[in-house]
Design a protein around this motif. Structure first.
Motif, mmCIF file in Angstrom:
data_model
loop_
_atom_site.group_PDB
_atom_site.id
_atom_site.type_symbol
_atom_site.label_atom_id
_atom_site.label_comp_id
_atom_site.label_asym_id
_atom_site.label_seq_id
_atom_site.Cartn_x
_atom_site.Cartn_y
_atom_site.Cartn_z
ATOM 1 N N ALA A 85 6.181 -2.192 -6.216
ATOM 2 C CA ALA A 85 7.336 -1.404 -5.783
ATOM 3 C C ALA A 85 7.237 -1.077 -4.299
ATOM 4 O O ALA A 85 8.246 -1.087 -3.578
ATOM 5 C CB ALA A 85 7.434 -0.121 -6.605
ATOM 6 N N CYS A 86 6.021 -0.793 -3.838
ATOM 7 C CA CYS A 86 5.808 -0.506 -2.416
ATOM 8 C C CYS A 86 6.183 -1.721 -1.573
ATOM 9 O O CYS A 86 6.900 -1.604 -0.566
ATOM 10 C CB CYS A 86 4.355 -0.125 -2.159
ATOM 11 S SG CYS A 86 3.851 1.436 -2.928
ATOM 12 N N THR A 103 10.136 6.643 -0.896
ATOM 13 C CA THR A 103 10.870 6.923 -2.120
ATOM 14 C C THR A 103 9.875 7.453 -3.150
ATOM 15 O O THR A 103 8.657 7.311 -2.972
ATOM 16 C CB THR A 103 11.534 5.651 -2.667
ATOM 17 O OG1 THR A 103 10.497 4.735 -3.086
ATOM 18 C CG2 THR A 103 12.397 4.988 -1.605
ATOM 19 N N PRO A 104 10.355 8.054 -4.238
ATOM 20 C CA PRO A 104 9.414 8.543 -5.265
ATOM 21 C C PRO A 104 8.542 7.441 -5.851
ATOM 22 O O PRO A 104 7.458 7.729 -6.370
ATOM 23 C CB PRO A 104 10.352 9.132 -6.326
ATOM 24 C CG PRO A 104 11.588 9.512 -5.578
ATOM 25 C CD PRO A 104 11.742 8.459 -4.526
ATOM 26 N N GLU A 105 8.983 6.200 -5.753
ATOM 27 C CA GLU A 105 8.210 5.088 -6.317
ATOM 28 C C GLU A 105 7.174 4.528 -5.349
ATOM 29 O O GLU A 105 6.294 3.766 -5.762
ATOM 30 C CB GLU A 105 9.155 3.946 -6.716
ATOM 31 C CG GLU A 105 10.131 4.286 -7.823
ATOM 32 C CD GLU A 105 11.293 5.145 -7.338
ATOM 33 O OE1 GLU A 105 11.838 5.908 -8.167
ATOM 34 O OE2 GLU A 105 11.653 5.056 -6.143
ATOM 35 N N THR A 106 7.264 4.895 -4.052
ATOM 36 C CA THR A 106 6.424 4.225 -3.053
ATOM 37 C C THR A 106 5.468 5.134 -2.301
ATOM 38 O O THR A 106 4.695 4.656 -1.479
ATOM 39 C CB THR A 106 7.305 3.495 -2.022
ATOM 40 O OG1 THR A 106 8.123 4.455 -1.342
ATOM 41 C CG2 THR A 106 8.179 2.469 -2.713
ATOM 42 N N GLY A 107 5.520 6.424 -2.563
ATOM 43 C CA GLY A 107 4.620 7.327 -1.861
ATOM 44 C C GLY A 107 4.798 8.749 -2.328
ATOM 45 O O GLY A 107 5.502 9.019 -3.311
ATOM 46 N N ALA A 108 4.147 9.656 -1.630
ATOM 47 C CA ALA A 108 4.217 11.063 -2.006
ATOM 48 C C ALA A 108 4.034 11.929 -0.770
ATOM 49 O O ALA A 108 3.303 11.567 0.160
ATOM 50 C CB ALA A 108 3.139 11.388 -3.037
ATOM 51 N N THR A 136 0.828 -1.208 0.000
ATOM 52 C CA THR A 136 0.000 0.000 0.000
ATOM 53 C C THR A 136 0.859 1.254 0.000
ATOM 54 O O THR A 136 1.690 1.434 0.900
ATOM 55 C CB THR A 136 -0.931 -0.002 1.231
ATOM 56 O OG1 THR A 136 -1.689 -1.211 1.237
ATOM 57 C CG2 THR A 136 -1.876 1.183 1.198
ATOM 58 N N PRO A 137 0.699 2.136 -0.983
ATOM 59 C CA PRO A 137 1.489 3.369 -1.027
ATOM 60 C C PRO A 137 1.107 4.318 0.098
ATOM 61 O O PRO A 137 0.014 4.200 0.683
ATOM 62 C CB PRO A 137 1.149 3.961 -2.398
ATOM 63 C CG PRO A 137 -0.201 3.397 -2.716
ATOM 64 C CD PRO A 137 -0.233 2.029 -2.118
ATOM 65 N N VAL A 138 1.993 5.263 0.391
ATOM 66 C CA VAL A 138 1.829 6.135 1.557
ATOM 67 C C VAL A 138 1.824 7.594 1.132
ATOM 68 O O VAL A 138 2.621 8.023 0.292
ATOM 69 C CB VAL A 138 2.957 5.895 2.578
ATOM 70 C CG1 VAL A 138 2.825 6.849 3.764
ATOM 71 C CG2 VAL A 138 2.940 4.448 3.055
ATOM 72 N N THR A 159 12.608 -4.157 2.730
ATOM 73 C CA THR A 159 13.989 -3.792 3.062
ATOM 74 C C THR A 159 14.151 -3.424 4.536
ATOM 75 O O THR A 159 15.278 -3.297 5.017
ATOM 76 C CB THR A 159 14.478 -2.618 2.200
ATOM 77 O OG1 THR A 159 13.726 -1.434 2.516
ATOM 78 C CG2 THR A 159 14.332 -2.929 0.711
ATOM 79 N N PHE A 160 13.037 -3.260 5.248
ATOM 80 C CA PHE A 160 13.092 -2.889 6.659
ATOM 81 C C PHE A 160 12.914 -4.155 7.502
ATOM 82 O O PHE A 160 11.828 -4.711 7.566
ATOM 83 C CB PHE A 160 11.995 -1.881 7.001
ATOM 84 C CG PHE A 160 12.116 -0.568 6.287
ATOM 85 C CD1 PHE A 160 12.856 0.468 6.831
ATOM 86 C CD2 PHE A 160 11.498 -0.379 5.052
ATOM 87 C CE1 PHE A 160 12.964 1.688 6.174
ATOM 88 C CE2 PHE A 160 11.602 0.834 4.387
ATOM 89 C CZ PHE A 160 12.345 1.867 4.949
#
Length: 340
Positions: free
Chosen positions: A309-310, A285-290, A270-272, A316-317
């Motif tokens: 991508a999200c 990152t620009p690919e995972t949220g705004a 889910t993007p943020v 990675t965490f």
């Protein structure tokens, strides 16, 4: 290693500090380390003014020191800036026992928001508390810069993780939300004034706004925003499925140091969306949220992000990396005295 973790935030509280300490303790114990937690539950406590869910322990230096002496730690970590850790700090200082600290929350901003006391007054206390530590553990580059800007330079990185066995992209979407008008916009966390949830609920992007969590501001927010759905606290697989059902996760806080819920949402694909402040600017990152100063703009942009991508970024965490960073930052007393 025998590690004493002293904290004013512990069960039954549900917040990022407690969850971080629990996750790291569990992994270190699996590695064979012995962890002793000194928390408010060991002492008589009173409700914190304006925040009764938090208990302030009446812990003297002698009481805390007796516990530490009985455990005989190799290293001591002070996780918070409250009375239990202040007592432990005095004990360490009197015995020239090295200790590390952590800056988990924007304490000056929280106190200022709740009391009206200028944040810079609280920073004087923060400098006093953390100044003598061997290292201050901070979760993001933004927090490191904040501490350095306020005269605290001995900062070490301590990242955060996700339970990837639970929060993952292939989790089944929460079926009860399938019929709701889309996009589904989700907030998860404490329902308290410092989380700025009113900004999320007052946004104008079409769709459904959902709040998962509980706290002192819930009743007022429910009354002010009857169109929103308040689900209360949810955990585990159920929470993961709610993340997966959302089209966008909205993080409206301007005062968090990290935001574990953001990386949980990302791990579920889910993007943020959030403000361009500490936490979102470090995690996304620009690919995972705004991020944007207008939350509606951030929501609209985040909805265009690719869920795969999200999920990849969320993976990675890891708590394994977090536990390793925590352990590496500790200063065992024998090593410190040998180097002196």
């Amino acid at each position: 290693m025998r590690i004493a973790i002293v904290t004013d935030a512990w069960e039954p509280q549900v917040n990022g500090v407690v969850r971080t300490l629990q996750a790291v303790r569990a992994l270190l114990e699996l590695q064979g380390h012995e962890i002793f937690v000194v928390s408010p539950e060991r002492f008589y406590s009173v409700p914190c003014p304006t925040y009764p869910e938090i208990r302030l322990a009446m812990a003297s230096t002698g009481m805390v020191g007796a516990l530490l002496e009985a455990f005989a730690p190799d290293a001591v970590h002070l996780a918070t800036e409250g009375p239990v850790c202040v007592a432990a700090r005095r004990w360490c200082r009197r015995r020239r026992f090295p200790f590390t600290t952590a800056y988990h929350t924007q304490f000056p901003d929280y106190v200022s928001a709740r009391s009206g006391v200028p944040a810079e007054w609280i920073w004087r206390y923060i400098r006093w508390f953390h100044g003598p530590s061997q290292a201050i553990l901070a979760s993001t580059p933004s927090i490191r810069r904040t501490l350095v800007d306020h005269g605290l330079h001995h900062v070490r990185h301590w990242g955060r993780g996700v339970d990837l066995s639970n929060f993952r992209a292939d989790v089944k979407s929460y079926p009860a939300l399938a019929h709701l008008p889309r996009p589904i916009q989700l907030y998860v966390g404490r329902v308290a004034v410092e989380k700025n949830i009113d900004a999320f609920l007052g946004s104008r992007h079409p769709g459904t706004r959902i709040v998962v969590g509980d706290g002192p501001a819930r009743a007022a927010l429910e009354a002010a925003h009857p169109e929103a759905i308040f689900m209360g606290a949810r955990f585990g697989d159920e929470l993961a499925s709610i993340y997966a059902a959302a089209d966008v996760f909205v993080f409206p806080s301007r005062t968090d140091t990290f935001g574990l819920v953001m990386i949980e949402a990302l791990a579920c694909g889910t993007p943020v969306a959030g403000y361009p402040v500490t936490g979102p600017v470090d995690v996304l990152t620009p690919e995972t949220g705004a991020t944007a100063e207008l939350l509606d703009d951030a929501i609209a942009e985040a909805l265009t992000r690719d869920r795969a991508a999200c999920a990849a970024h969320g993976r990675t965490f890891t708590w394994e990396a977090s536990a390793a960073q925590f352990l590496d930052a500790l200063v065992p007393v024998e090593a410190a005295r040998a180097a002196a």
